[in-house]
Design an enzyme around this catalytic site. Structure first.
Site, PDB file in Angstrom:
ATOM      1  N   SER A 119      42.372  41.715  35.257  1.00 44.19           N
ATOM      2  CA  SER A 119      41.250  41.647  33.772  1.00 44.19           C
ATOM      3  C   SER A 119      41.019  43.340  33.854  1.00 44.19           C
ATOM      4  O   SER A 119      40.774  43.760  34.611  1.00 44.19           O
ATOM      5  CB  SER A 119      40.536  40.334  33.885  1.00 44.19           C
ATOM      6  OG  SER A 119      39.697  40.833  33.128  1.00 44.19           O
ATOM      7  N   TYR A 142      42.309  44.436  27.782  1.00 39.75           N
ATOM      8  CA  TYR A 142      41.357  44.010  26.306  1.00 39.75           C
ATOM      9  C   TYR A 142      41.222  45.192  25.023  1.00 39.75           C
ATOM     10  O   TYR A 142      40.244  45.894  25.800  1.00 39.75           O
ATOM     11  CB  TYR A 142      39.967  43.901  25.938  1.00 39.75           C
ATOM     12  CG  TYR A 142      39.913  41.850  27.001  1.00 39.75           C
ATOM     13  CD1 TYR A 142      40.187  41.095  25.882  1.00 39.75           C
ATOM     14  CD2 TYR A 142      38.750  41.447  28.089  1.00 39.75           C
ATOM     15  CE1 TYR A 142      40.088  39.674  25.651  1.00 39.75           C
ATOM     16  CE2 TYR A 142      39.011  39.992  27.933  1.00 39.75           C
ATOM     17  CZ  TYR A 142      39.360  38.872  27.152  1.00 39.75           C
ATOM     18  OH  TYR A 142      39.921  38.090  27.530  1.00 39.75           O
ATOM     19  N   THR A 168      45.740  40.893  25.650  1.00 43.40           N
ATOM     20  CA  THR A 168      44.807  39.895  25.165  1.00 43.40           C
ATOM     21  C   THR A 168      44.998  39.955  23.906  1.00 43.40           C
ATOM     22  O   THR A 168      44.221  40.814  23.419  1.00 43.40           O
ATOM     23  CB  THR A 168      44.296  39.192  25.618  1.00 43.40           C
ATOM     24  OG1 THR A 168      44.184  39.213  27.650  1.00 43.40           O
ATOM     25  CG2 THR A 168      43.918  38.122  25.503  1.00 43.40           C
ATOM     26  N   LYS A 265      49.056  38.276  25.343  1.00 44.74           N
ATOM     27  CA  LYS A 265      48.830  36.954  25.011  1.00 44.74           C
ATOM     28  C   LYS A 265      47.779  36.139  24.337  1.00 44.74           C
ATOM     29  O   LYS A 265      46.519  37.184  24.474  1.00 44.74           O
ATOM     30  CB  LYS A 265      48.529  37.092  26.605  1.00 44.74           C
ATOM     31  CG  LYS A 265      47.388  36.127  26.911  1.00 44.74           C
ATOM     32  CD  LYS A 265      47.412  35.851  28.245  1.00 44.74           C
ATOM     33  CE  LYS A 265      46.410  34.959  29.070  1.00 44.74           C
ATOM     34  NZ  LYS A 265      44.446  35.185  28.860  1.00 44.74           N
ATOM     35  N   HIS A 289      44.061  30.511  25.879  1.00 43.48           N
ATOM     36  CA  HIS A 289      42.839  30.812  27.157  1.00 43.48           C
ATOM     37  C   HIS A 289      42.496  29.767  27.739  1.00 43.48           C
ATOM     38  O   HIS A 289      41.015  30.067  28.427  1.00 43.48           O
ATOM     39  CB  HIS A 289      41.846  30.869  25.618  1.00 43.48           C
ATOM     40  CG  HIS A 289      41.182  32.609  26.708  1.00 43.48           C
ATOM     41  ND1 HIS A 289      42.050  33.938  26.573  1.00 43.48           N
ATOM     42  CD2 HIS A 289      40.450  32.724  27.324  1.00 43.48           C
ATOM     43  CE1 HIS A 289      41.134  34.588  26.598  1.00 43.48           C
ATOM     44  NE2 HIS A 289      40.586  34.752  27.562  1.00 43.48           N
TER      45      HIS A 289
HETATM   46  C1  LIG Z   1      36.872  32.960  34.838  1.00 41.36           C
HETATM   47  C2  LIG Z   1      37.764  32.987  33.555  1.00 41.36           C
HETATM   48  C3  LIG Z   1      38.103  34.265  33.381  1.00 41.36           C
HETATM   49  C4  LIG Z   1      39.136  34.437  32.483  1.00 41.36           C
HETATM   50  N1  LIG Z   1      38.958  35.872  32.248  1.00 41.36           N
HETATM   51  C5  LIG Z   1      40.326  36.141  31.043  1.00 41.36           C
HETATM   52  C6  LIG Z   1      40.357  37.381  30.955  1.00 41.36           C
HETATM   53  O1  LIG Z   1      39.386  38.494  31.666  1.00 41.36           O
HETATM   54  N2  LIG Z   1      41.287  38.149  30.234  1.00 41.36           N
HETATM   55  C7  LIG Z   1      42.457  36.862  29.949  1.00 41.36           C
HETATM   56  O2  LIG Z   1      42.870  37.569  29.357  1.00 41.36           O
HETATM   57  N3  LIG Z   1      42.498  36.131  29.957  1.00 41.36           N
HETATM   58  C8  LIG Z   1      41.164  35.766  30.122  1.00 41.36           C
HETATM   59  N4  LIG Z   1      41.040  33.861  30.996  1.00 41.36           N
HETATM   60  C9  LIG Z   1      41.522  32.829  30.626  1.00 41.36           C
HETATM   61  C10 LIG Z   1      42.927  33.065  31.952  1.00 41.36           C
HETATM   62  O3  LIG Z   1      43.991  34.195  31.881  1.00 41.36           O
HETATM   63  C11 LIG Z   1      44.127  32.090  31.443  1.00 41.36           C
HETATM   64  O4  LIG Z   1      44.626  31.973  29.912  1.00 41.36           O
HETATM   65  C12 LIG Z   1      43.248  30.581  31.677  1.00 41.36           C
HETATM   66  O5  LIG Z   1      42.765  30.504  33.009  1.00 41.36           O
HETATM   67  C13 LIG Z   1      44.823  29.827  31.732  1.00 41.36           C
HETATM   68  O6  LIG Z   1      44.587  28.105  31.787  1.00 41.36           O
HETATM   69  P1  LIG Z   1      44.135  27.769  33.276  1.00 41.36           P
HETATM   70  O7  LIG Z   1      42.804  28.394  34.259  1.00 41.36           O
HETATM   71  O8  LIG Z   1      43.949  26.134  32.990  1.00 41.36           O
HETATM   72  O9  LIG Z   1      45.251  27.577  34.392  1.00 41.36           O
HETATM   73  C14 LIG Z   1      39.968  33.912  31.843  1.00 41.36           C
HETATM   74  C15 LIG Z   1      39.873  32.331  32.464  1.00 41.36           C
HETATM   75  C16 LIG Z   1      39.475  31.571  33.257  1.00 41.36           C
HETATM   76  C17 LIG Z   1      39.103  30.481  33.765  1.00 41.36           C
END
Ligand SMILES: Cc1cc2nc3c(=O)[nH]c(=O)nc-3n(C[C@H](O)[C@H](O)[C@H](O)COP(=O)(O)O)c2cc1C
Length: 402
Positions: A119, A142, A168, A265, A289
């Protein structure tokens, strides 16, 4: 007599048989605020719930008496083989689950032979990760108010040899995760109740807080003024940098700047998928997300067949949000996904058992994929398709195709 069914209630992550059991161990292992940060969704958590419920609208139709002894789940992802159809999704602040959580996740991904996506808001610098973890590394970006930050990050990721840049697009208007927010008096400041809870987790505190303090946003530290470099001040400062002026022009610009694989994404509409392909993206991630952004959003699974038909031959269609079982993964591949990203599942493994815990989470998922393939009468993921599924139509498919 009623069956006395109970999920594993101990703390040894090796005994977890499912991601759900890892979730329960994680809940006991880390303070409430750190767990809630991972587990919660936006607002009423309707999207979060639907991300799971949607899988129940699809069932398998297996064939029998097929020799599946030689089955495997390898896939081709951007001209290279991955040992499972999985990618670890970019997640911010992994360092609050475990010290150097990003490295633990990346090492576990490398051990299985799948990519790991770092990330923008990681707690480890992307250069350090490349040196320490190896494996296939993707960099999530981002795009913020000041475009020079994106330019600098992609330059650094290029020099460090990252395989892909993943932009993203669905979080610049930030979702309100109310359960997460309630843990803080103000951004970065825990409520008294949560401070007491932290004190009740000394093992976590000695791993995460001592001697390094709350993990900082190391990756973007250079872009923060000195007074915003602490973890606490960084949260508020970074929130102000995420502004909703990101458009397709930025994707065009990034396509010109970034020399290797480019993924977008945040796609859910077929017209956006086409546009990403037209602009030369190598992949898209269909996602809501993980239920953390728009509440009441479609599940990526609902739009996957239409999008895979439209652009699956032009770019890699990857999907995430709500994947907790091998059955979920196989359903997505059968509906046209090239691979599945998992965010929460490996984080539960991380919280429950560090790098080994992540390995355990990935092992559970890939073990389940392997079993499902065998039970369906398939020897590889290439044999999957809509013919192995029976779908309850959740959304009217405009093309009328099955
Ligand atoms: C704790 C957490 C932090 C996240 N931070 C980001 C991030 O910094 N950038 C991003 O593109 N997606 C972020 N996401 C989304 C994830 O990349 C992903 O789309 C999502 O977790 C998928 O669903 P799942 O958690 O049910 O597997 C985050 C998700 C979680 C759970």
């Amino acid at each position: 007599m009623a069956l006395r069914r109970k999920l594993y209630a101990g703390s040894d992550f090796r005994r977890a048989l499912s991601i759900e059991e890892l979730r329960l161990i994680a809940r006991r292992r880390v303070p409430h605020f750190a767990f809630e940060y991972v587990a919660c969704g936006a607002e009423d958590e309707v999207t979060l719930g639907w991300n799971r419920a949607v899988f129940d609208t699809i069932r398998f139709l297996p064939r029998t008496l097929v020799d599946t002894t030689a089955r495997h789940q390898r896939i081709d992802l951007f001209g290279r083989e991955a040992n499972a159809p999985l990618v670890i999704a970019p997640t911010a602040l992994n360092g609050i689950q475990r010290h150097r959580g990003d490295v633990a996740l990346a090492c576990a991904a490398a051990a299985l032979g799948i990519p790991f996506c770092l990330s923008t808001f990681s707690n480890v610098r992307l250069e350090d990760l490349a040196l320490e973890a190896g494996g296939r590394l993707w960099m999530q970006l981002y795009v913020m108010k000041d475009r020079s930050i994106a330019r600098a990050i992609l330059g650094r990721a290029d020099r460090a040899g990252y395989e892909a840049l993943l932009v993203t697009s669905d979080a610049n208007v930030f979702g309100l995760r109310e359960w997460d927010r309630r843990n803080y008096r103000e951004p970065g400041k825990l409520t008294l109740r949560n401070l007491v809870d932290v004190a009740r987790h000394p093992r976590w505190a000695f791993d995460v807080l001592v001697p390094h303090g709350i993990p900082r946003f190391e990756n973007v530290l250079d872009f923060l003024p000195p007074e915003a470099r602490s973890a606490r001040a960084g949260v508020a400062y970074l929130a102000r940098l995420l502004v909703p002026d990101v458009t397709w022009d930025d994707v065009e610009w990034l396509r010109r700047e970034w020399p290797r694989r480019l993924l977008l994404k945040g796609v859910l509409h077929v017209a956006d998928a086409r546009r990403a392909a037209d602009l030369g993206c190598d992949g898209i991630v269909l996602t809501n997300h993980g239920g953390r952004q728009l509440d009441g959003c479609v599940s990526p699974l609902e739009v996957l067949p239409e999008i895979a038909r439209a652009v699956g031959h032009r770019l890699a269609v990857i999907v995430d949000s709500g994947f907790r079982r091998g059955t979920d993964v196989v359903k997505a591949i059968a509906l046209g996904a090239r691979a599945v990203m998992v965010g929460t599942a490996p984080l539960y493994g991380l919280a429950a058992g560090g790098e080994e815990g992540v390995g355990h989470a990935l092992g559970i998922l890939s073990g389940e994929v392997d079993r499902v393939l065998g039970q369906l009468g398939c020897t590889s993921l290439a044999e999957l398709g809509p013919h192995v599924l029976v779908r309850q139509q959740a959304r009217q498919d405009p093309s009328g195709a099955a």
